[in-house]
Scaffold this active site. Structure first.
Site, PDB file in Angstrom:
ATOM      1  N   SER A 224     -41.243  46.084  10.983  1.00 11.63           N
ATOM      2  CA  SER A 224     -41.830  46.020  12.317  1.00 11.63           C
ATOM      3  C   SER A 224     -41.045  46.931  13.275  1.00 11.63           C
ATOM      4  CB  SER A 224     -41.874  44.566  12.807  1.00 11.63           C
ATOM      5  OG  SER A 224     -42.650  44.439  13.973  1.00 11.63           O
TER       6      SER A 224
ATOM      7  N   GLU B   9     -52.080  42.666   8.606  1.00  8.35           N
ATOM      8  CA  GLU B   9     -51.086  42.753   9.670  1.00  8.35           C
ATOM      9  C   GLU B   9     -51.615  42.172  10.990  1.00  8.35           C
ATOM     10  OE1 GLU B   9     -47.992  44.016   9.569  1.00  8.35           O
ATOM     11  OE2 GLU B   9     -47.876  45.349   7.836  1.00  8.35           O
TER      12      GLU B   9
ATOM     13  N   HIS C 292     -48.581  40.081   9.473  1.00  7.89           N
ATOM     14  CA  HIS C 292     -47.393  40.834   9.844  1.00  7.89           C
ATOM     15  C   HIS C 292     -46.152  39.953   9.674  1.00  7.89           C
ATOM     16  CE1 HIS C 292     -45.193  43.959  11.909  1.00  7.89           C
ATOM     17  NE2 HIS C 292     -44.719  43.106  12.802  1.00  7.89           N
TER      18      HIS C 292
END
Length: 396
Positions: free
Chosen positions: A47, A180, A301
C-alpha cells in the site's frame, strides 16, 4: 509530509521518504556488522509502503541502496501517490487559529506550537467536499518539491521519473490483490449517498488527465467508465459491485499496470515478476473481515499481509489448511527472491516467469485457495479500458 513553497523555510516536503532514505543508508553502512550483506538488500512494502518502495526505485537519492524490490498494492503511478499542491500547510495552520497574516513563515510558527493531537485532529478535516468528490484521499503526502536542493527526493512528476529510473536495471516483484477496492466499502456503508452522487462518473476520471470536470471530454470518459462497469443498470448501494471493481482498477491495478509497461518500455532487460493475490478465507482475510464487512467475500486491500506476518485478529491456521499453505508459499516466494534473485525454487517449483517485452497480454502468478497458476492477467480487459482514457505520452 509538510511542504512549503518558501525556499527560506527549507521545508520542500517528502520528509517521510527522506527519513526512509536515511534508514537505507544506515543499513548499507552498518549491516555487515550484523552478518548482513550491503550488496544484497531487498526492499519491500504494501500500500503506502509499496508506493514508498517505488519512490525509492525512481529517486536518485536512493540509487544503489538496495538490489531488489517487492512492490505490493501501491506505486508512484497510483493517483493517490502524489498530492496536489493546495497550500495544505497554511490551511492546517488556519484551522489551528492562525489569522492568515505573515505568510508561510507565520504559519509554521503556529504549527510548531500545536500539539500532535490537535494537528492530527485538524488535518483529518482539511479536505473540502470537492476534494473528497475528486477522490483525494489525504491532506498530506508525497509532493513534487517546489524548488531544487541537494536533498530533493521528487523533483518532477513520477511518470517522468519512471522513464529514466535507475531501478529499471534491477529485478522486482510487483502486484496486488484481486478485490483491492473492497476497502471502499466502509465509506459507502457510512454514506450511501456516494453512490447516488456518481452522476456520469466524471469525478472518477483520473485527475492527472487534467480535464475540467464539466467538460464534454471528461463527461464522455466518465460515461465510458459507467457503461463498462454498469451497462444499462443504475449504480446504487445495493448494486455496488461495479463501483468497488472500478475502484480496484482506478486506485491500484491501473497504476501497477502502467508501472509494468514503463519498465518494459525502458528496454533495460531487468526482470519484472507480476503476481495477483486472490486468496479468499472466511477467517484469515483480516482487512476484509474486520474493516470492510465479514459477510462479503473476496480478497481486499491488505488481506495479503496476514499471510506474510502474524496478525492480532486470529491464531495461526492449522497446518492442514489452505491458509497455512498460503503462508508458507508467500514467505518462500519472497525469501527466495531476496536470497537468490528468483522467486522460484524449493517447494514452489519453476512456475513463475518474468514479463517479457513480447508478451501481450502479460502473465502473472495467480495465488488463490487452490494454489499457484501462471495465467494471463485476469484484469487485462479492464486495463485496456483505462489505457484508452490516456494519450500515449501520458501512459508509460
Amino acid at each position: 509530509f509538510l511542504s512549503f513553497e518558501s525556499e527560506e523555510l527549507g521545508i520542500p516536503g517528502n520528509g517521510g521518504l527522506k527519513d526512509q532514505n536515511l534508514a537505507l543508508r544506515w543499513v548499507r553502512d552498518n549491516i555487515s556488522h550484523f552478518g548482513g550483506d550491503p550488496d544484497n538488500v531487498t526492499l519491500f512494502g504494501e500500500s503506502a509502503g509499496g508506493c514508498s518502495v517505488h519512490y525509492h526505485m525512481v529517486s536518485e537519492q536512493s540509487r544503489g541502496l538496495f538490489r531488489r524490490a517487492i512492490v505490493m498494492s501501491g506505486c508512484t503511478l497510483n493517483n493517490w501517490s502524489t498530492m496536489p499542491r493546495r497550500g495544505m500547510g497554511e490551511r492546517l495552520a488556519k484551522s489551528l487559529g492562525w489569522n492568515g497574516q505573515g505568510g508561510e513563515a507565520e504559519a509554521i510558527k503556529v504549527l510548531m506550537k500545536a500539539s500532535a493531537e490537535d494537528i492530527t485532529k485538524h488535518q483529518d478535516l482539511l479536505l473540502t467536499p470537492n476534494e473528497l468528490e475528486n477522490r483525494i484521499l489525504f491532506a498530506f503526502g508525497p509532493v513534487v518539491e517546489p524548488y531544487p536542493s541537494k536533498n530533493t527526493f521528487i523533483p518532477k512528476k513520477p511518470l517522468e521519473m519512471c522513464r529514466a529510473a535507475w531501478s529499471n536495471d534491477i529485478d522486482i516483484l510487483i502486484g496486488g490483490n484481486s478485490e483491492e477496492g473492497l476497502f471502499c466499502l466502509s465509506s459507502i456503508k457510512e454514506n450511501p449517498a456516494i453512490m447516488d452522487g456518481l452522476k456520469d462518473f466524471e469525478y472518477l476520471v483520473p485527475m492527472e488527465l487534467e480535464l475540467v470536470r464539466s467538460s464534454h471530454v471528461c463527461r464522455k470518459y466518465g460515461r465510458r467508465l459507467k457503461t463498462f462497469y454498469y451497462g444499462d443498470t443504475k449504480p446504487s448501494f445495493e448494486n455496488r459491485e461495479g463501483y468497488l471493481t472500478l475502484m480496484t482498477d482506478k486506485l491500484f491495478w491501473h497504476g501497477i499496470h502502467r508501472t509494468i509497461y514503463s519498465r518494459i518500455n525502458s528496454r533495460k532487460g531487468a526482470k519484472t515478476f507480476v503476481y495477483r493475490f486472490s486468496v479468499d478465507s472466511e477467517t484469515y482475510n483480516h482487512y476484509r473481515i474486520y474493516l470492510c464487512d465479514r459477510n462479503v467475500r473476496g480478497t481486499a486491500h491488505a488481506d495479503d499481509l496476514s499471510y506474510l506476518f502474524k496478525n492480532l485478529f486470529s491464531p495461526v491456521p492449522n497446518v492442514d489448511t489452505f491458509e497455512y499453505r498460503t503462508m508458507q508459499t508467500m514467505v518462500e516466494l519472497f525469501t527466495n527472491f531476496a536470497i537468490m534473485g528468483t522467486p522460484n525454487g524449493g517447494t514452489v517449483g519453476n512456475i513463475w516467469e518474468p514479463v517479457g517485452a513480447e508478451l501481450e497480454p502479460y502473465k502473472c502468478l495467480n495465488i488463490n485457495n487452490v494454489g499457484l497458476s501462471y495465467v494471463d492477467l485476469p484484469e487485462t480487459r479492464r486495463m485496456k479500458l483505462w489505457d484508452s482514457l490516456y494519450k500515449q505520452e501520458q501512459l508509460y
